[in-house]
Design a protein around this motif. Sequence first.
Motif, short mmCIF file in Angstrom:
data_model
loop_
_atom_site.label_atom_id
_atom_site.label_comp_id
_atom_site.label_asym_id
_atom_site.label_seq_id
_atom_site.Cartn_x
_atom_site.Cartn_y
_atom_site.Cartn_z
N GLN A 328 13.76 -6.96 43.21
CA GLN A 328 13.35 -7.75 44.37
C GLN A 328 14.16 -7.36 45.61
O GLN A 328 13.61 -7.16 46.70
N LEU A 329 15.48 -7.21 45.44
CA LEU A 329 16.34 -6.85 46.56
C LEU A 329 15.98 -5.48 47.11
O LEU A 329 15.84 -5.29 48.32
N HIS A 330 15.81 -4.51 46.23
CA HIS A 330 15.56 -3.14 46.69
C HIS A 330 14.18 -2.99 47.32
O HIS A 330 14.01 -2.18 48.24
N GLU A 331 13.22 -3.78 46.84
CA GLU A 331 11.91 -3.76 47.50
C GLU A 331 12.03 -4.23 48.94
O GLU A 331 11.42 -3.66 49.86
N GLY A 332 12.82 -5.28 49.18
CA GLY A 332 13.03 -5.76 50.54
C GLY A 332 13.76 -4.75 51.40
O GLY A 332 13.41 -4.55 52.58
N LEU A 333 14.77 -4.11 50.85
CA LEU A 333 15.53 -3.12 51.61
C LEU A 333 14.66 -1.91 51.94
O LEU A 333 14.79 -1.32 53.04
N GLU A 334 13.79 -1.52 51.02
CA GLU A 334 12.90 -0.39 51.30
C GLU A 334 11.95 -0.71 52.46
O GLU A 334 11.63 0.17 53.26
N ARG A 335 11.50 -1.96 52.56
CA ARG A 335 10.65 -2.35 53.68
C ARG A 335 11.38 -2.18 55.00
O ARG A 335 10.83 -1.70 55.99
N ILE A 336 12.65 -2.59 55.01
CA ILE A 336 13.45 -2.47 56.23
C ILE A 336 13.65 -1.01 56.59
O ILE A 336 13.44 -0.59 57.73
N ALA A 337 14.06 -0.21 55.60
CA ALA A 337 14.34 1.21 55.87
C ALA A 337 13.10 1.94 56.35
O ALA A 337 13.17 2.80 57.25
N ALA A 338 11.95 1.60 55.78
CA ALA A 338 10.71 2.28 56.16
C ALA A 338 10.29 1.97 57.59
O ALA A 338 9.52 2.72 58.19
N SER A 339 10.81 0.88 58.14
CA SER A 339 10.36 0.45 59.47
C SER A 339 11.19 1.05 60.60
O SER A 339 10.78 0.98 61.76
N VAL A 340 12.35 1.61 60.29
CA VAL A 340 13.26 2.11 61.32
C VAL A 340 13.50 3.59 61.10
O VAL A 340 13.95 4.00 60.02
N GLU A 341 13.23 4.38 62.10
CA GLU A 341 13.38 5.83 61.97
C GLU A 341 14.82 6.20 61.64
O GLU A 341 15.77 5.71 62.27
N GLY A 342 14.98 7.03 60.62
CA GLY A 342 16.30 7.50 60.24
C GLY A 342 17.07 6.57 59.32
O GLY A 342 18.19 6.90 58.91
N ALA A 343 16.48 5.42 58.98
CA ALA A 343 17.17 4.46 58.10
C ALA A 343 16.92 4.82 56.64
O ALA A 343 15.88 5.40 56.30
N SER A 344 17.86 4.46 55.78
CA SER A 344 17.71 4.74 54.35
C SER A 344 18.43 3.69 53.54
O SER A 344 19.42 3.11 53.98
N VAL A 345 17.94 3.43 52.34
CA VAL A 345 18.56 2.47 51.43
C VAL A 345 19.76 3.12 50.75
O VAL A 345 19.69 4.28 50.32
N ARG A 346 20.84 2.39 50.65
CA ARG A 346 22.06 2.87 50.01
C ARG A 346 22.47 1.93 48.89
O ARG A 346 22.10 0.75 48.87
N GLY A 347 23.30 2.43 47.98
CA GLY A 347 23.90 1.59 46.95
C GLY A 347 23.10 1.55 45.67
O GLY A 347 22.15 2.31 45.46
N ARG A 348 23.50 0.62 44.80
CA ARG A 348 22.88 0.47 43.49
C ARG A 348 23.01 -0.98 43.07
O ARG A 348 24.00 -1.64 43.35
N GLY A 349 21.99 -1.47 42.36
CA GLY A 349 22.04 -2.83 41.86
C GLY A 349 22.10 -3.85 42.98
O GLY A 349 21.38 -3.75 43.99
N MET A 350 22.96 -4.84 42.81
CA MET A 350 23.14 -5.90 43.81
C MET A 350 24.32 -5.58 44.74
O MET A 350 24.94 -6.46 45.31
N LEU A 351 24.61 -4.30 44.86
CA LEU A 351 25.59 -3.78 45.81
C LEU A 351 24.85 -2.72 46.61
O LEU A 351 24.91 -1.53 46.32
N ALA A 352 24.09 -3.17 47.60
CA ALA A 352 23.14 -2.29 48.25
C ALA A 352 22.97 -2.67 49.71
O ALA A 352 23.40 -3.74 50.15
N GLY A 353 22.32 -1.80 50.47
CA GLY A 353 22.10 -2.08 51.88
C GLY A 353 21.28 -0.99 52.53
O GLY A 353 20.66 -0.16 51.86
N VAL A 354 21.32 -0.97 53.85
CA VAL A 354 20.55 0.00 54.63
C VAL A 354 21.47 0.69 55.62
O VAL A 354 22.20 0.03 56.37
N LYS A 355 21.41 2.02 55.61
CA LYS A 355 22.14 2.82 56.60
C LYS A 355 21.22 3.12 57.77
O LYS A 355 20.05 3.47 57.59
#
Length: 423
Positions: A328-355
């Motif tokens: 669930q968390l990574h699906e949300g982060l992927e939505r964010i990353a896909a919306s901003v040019e140059g952004a990408s999902v980082r981390g693993r599990g529940m230790l994750a975010g967007v660069k």
Amino acid sequence: MTDIFETLESEVRGYCRSWPAVFTRGEGSSLTAEDGRTYLDFFSGAGALNYGHNNPQLLQPLLEYLASGAVVHSLDMKTPAKRKFLETFQDVILRPRNLDYKVMFPGPTGTNTVEAALKLARKVTGRQHILSFTNAFHGMTLGSLSVTGNSMKRRGAGIPLTNSSKIPYDDYFSGETTDFLWLERVLEDSGSGVDKPAAIIVETVQGEGGLNAARAGWLRGLSELCRKHEILLIVDDVQAGCGRTGTFFSFEEAGITPDIVCLSKSISGFGLPMALTLFRPELDVWDAGEHNGTFRGHNPAFVTATAALETYWRTGEFQQQVKARITQLHEGLERIAASVEGASVRGRGMLAGVKFADDQTAGRIAAEAYENGLLVETSGPESEVVKLMPALTISAADLDRGLDILIEATRVVTAVPELAGAH
């Protein structure tokens, strides 16, 4: 009134500058401030609250213990609370994973367990040098700082930090250089001038360094290299351990068995100070009292740690729940990353975010999220990553609510159209 914090407390304070609220109550994944406002907490005490604030499954045995008149402080003396923790840790964590580790209580914090690991590695091997990785973070005392990569934190030492060298973390060269090729060569070349190190210390996910997550194959390669050259492998699982990546230890996915493992933060389960250093029995060459600390026998932490293991790790049910929240968390982060040019999902599990490509973006998003009732921090050498660490026990509804706040904060800061998939 907050004047006393600004006038009397040291300038070294950090988190309260980003989150100026005066927090009075915590429950589950929420914090309530003095003004009555409630915030969703996706920070979790920097990973010390994997089971949320004031978890009743852990709070009740703690209250009963404190009310009983049982021993609170005991250094390394024997107590029933310590015995129960050791028995439970062995039965619930070590034996099911076929891990034959001795357990050391080095002191109350993450940097204590790292210091103990470094000292032990040097004592066992008779070598001084330690290798660590680019963008690593291992603690704020001198030994831990010597293997930390962050230049600002290293400057705080005030003296040269020696007897360690930094080597490239996984994908540091974007795949352009074969992993470990140069290290293998200099270790085998008697004319390289490179001394064999006592140990290599690694985080499987670099929490403070930008949520860089090492591939399982890379970790296996590192383990094989260490074994081939009789170098001890230390895994710093202070932040990524205790279930944060989906399994109790973050190295389980890679199928490796480190020589030494550092645990702290959520090992107590309740945010109480506690740390462990685990190592193969043949490495237990300490003389009595050779490494010690006044607060290495914190019995209330033994009580809550035991309750956390019994409640969440005795069976595989909790791990399956965490797996669902990770998806669930990574699906949300992927939505964010896909919306901003140059952004990408980082981390693993529940230790994750967007660069984000712009180093200023993550900080502005975190600030906007705070204004809308969500606590998230930033990570990375330039604070370029929005870092999320929700409690492992968070409900699906609260996780969705927090992701919606983060999605809206991203939209406001980056001026992108409304993100798809918000709830």
